[in-house]
Motif scaffolding. Structure first.
Motif, PDB file in Angstrom:
ATOM      1  N   TYR A  17       0.830  -1.215   0.000  1.00 42.92           N
ATOM      2  CA  TYR A  17       0.000   0.000   0.000  1.00 42.92           C
ATOM      3  C   TYR A  17       0.860   1.260   0.000  1.00 42.92           C
ATOM      4  O   TYR A  17       0.605   2.203  -0.749  1.00 42.92           O
ATOM      5  N   GLN A  30       1.174   4.382  -2.929  1.00 45.57           N
ATOM      6  CA  GLN A  30       0.491   5.589  -2.489  1.00 45.57           C
ATOM      7  C   GLN A  30       1.422   6.796  -2.531  1.00 45.57           C
ATOM      8  O   GLN A  30       1.023   7.882  -2.979  1.00 45.57           O
ATOM      9  N   GLY A  56      -3.898  -3.108  -2.289  1.00 46.49           N
ATOM     10  CA  GLY A  56      -3.801  -2.556  -0.943  1.00 46.49           C
ATOM     11  C   GLY A  56      -4.427  -1.177  -0.847  1.00 46.49           C
ATOM     12  O   GLY A  56      -5.094  -0.853   0.142  1.00 46.49           O
ATOM     13  N   ASN A  57      -4.242  -0.353  -1.869  1.00 44.67           N
ATOM     14  CA  ASN A  57      -4.870   0.967  -1.894  1.00 44.67           C
ATOM     15  C   ASN A  57      -6.388   0.856  -1.980  1.00 44.67           C
ATOM     16  O   ASN A  57      -7.116   1.643  -1.365  1.00 44.67           O
ATOM     17  N   VAL A  62      -7.741  -0.038   1.516  1.00 39.54           N
ATOM     18  CA  VAL A  62      -7.761   1.126   2.416  1.00 39.54           C
ATOM     19  C   VAL A  62      -8.931   2.032   2.080  1.00 39.54           C
ATOM     20  O   VAL A  62      -9.634   2.531   2.970  1.00 39.54           O
TER      21      VAL A  62
END
Length: 288
Positions: A223, A227, A238-239, A242
């Motif tokens: 993530y 990012q 992963g982004n 979130v």
């Protein structure tokens, strides 16, 4: 009445494995069961989870196809890039370096882990940003070079961040290599390049597969690097997780993506283990 040796052995094994088993059950199995339950539920009126039993969330996985594509493309490419850099370093440490200096150089390999990944990624943000490398290029007449917020920046951050995890398994395989096999290859007339491809590389492939699988699996849930170095333009799974859990509060959809990610990891791990066993010719090779 004294216990039988077999019973005593089983009891001692249970006592030794019990704490680790309980830890895995409460902090790995139970959370995954909760995620699995969430994945077949519905989003509540104000977000979160509402009880239900539907596979609607899995049917909507296509809406996050970009995150899956970016992850499944850049994760193997990042792992392979790590491999290209890690193998020469591991080979040099295991074969060429004097044993007295080896410990010092190995310490330098793992030294980046002594600093937070966040701080190291911020350092790359500065280097790749407008006042870093692009500014230096402008001074020599090369203008309008954009490095930050690109897939290349993410790939660079991946290689830098995960390189030690690729070096160590390969180093262990090479360090255990019987030097007599190399000498025998030379005695039989093989040149150094032939010895490498016919002896050294095949015997080190279990370490290569271990490092490749380990880095790839970790990258599937990455993530921070996308990012910060991708600026939100390079979107990983992963982004997406979130965003769904913390911003959109669509827990069921986020859970469905997480379950799918776990399934992908299991498939990759299974394939890597089978390849490692086949290459090593034994089922006693530890992948991680």
């Amino acid at each position: 009445m004294p216990l039988k040796p077999q019973t005593r052995h089983k009891l001692v094994t249970a006592l030794l494995l019990g704490p680790a088993g309980l830890w895995l059950f409460f902090f790995l199995v139970l959370p995954f069961i909760a995620i699995l339950v969430f994945s077949v539920g519905k989003r509540g009126p104000v977000g979160g989870y509402a009880p239900a039993f539907t596979f609607e969330q899995f049917a909507n996985l296509g809406t996050r196809a970009a995150a899956f594509v970016n992850t499944l493309e850049l994760a193997p490419v990042g792992a392979f890039s790590c491999l290209l850099v890690a193998y020469p370093v591991a080979y040099y440490l295991a074969v060429k370096v004097n044993p007295q200096r080896r410990l010092l150089l190995l310490s330098l390999v793992v030294a980046p882990f002594w600093t937070s990944l966040l701080m190291r990624t911020y350092a790359w943000m500065y280097l790749l940003g407008g006042r870093g490398i692009p500014h230096l290029l402008e001074l020599v007449g090369i203008e309008n070079v954009r490095l930050i917020n690109t897939p290349g920046a993410v790939l660079l951050g991946i290689v830098y961040g995960y390189l030690p995890l690729m070096i160590m398994p390969i180093y262990v395989s090479l360090e255990k290599l019987d030097r007599k096999l190399l000498e025998a290859s030379y005695d039989l007339g093989a040149k150094p390049i032939g010895t490498f491809f016919r002896v050294t590389l095949p015997l080190s492939l279990p370490g290569v597969m271990t490092g490749f699988a380990l880095v790839t699996i970790l990258l599937l849930g990455e993530y921070l690097i996308p990012q910060l170095l991708g600026g939100g333009k390079v979107f990983f799974i992963g982004n997406a997780l979130v965003d769904l859990f913390l911003q959109s509060r669509n827990w069921p959809f986020g859970s469905a993506i997480a379950v799918t990610l776990v399934a992908v990891v299991v498939v990759i791990l299974t394939i890597a283990m089978r390849l490692t066993w086949r290459i090593a010719g034994t089922r006693k090779v530890d992948l991680v």
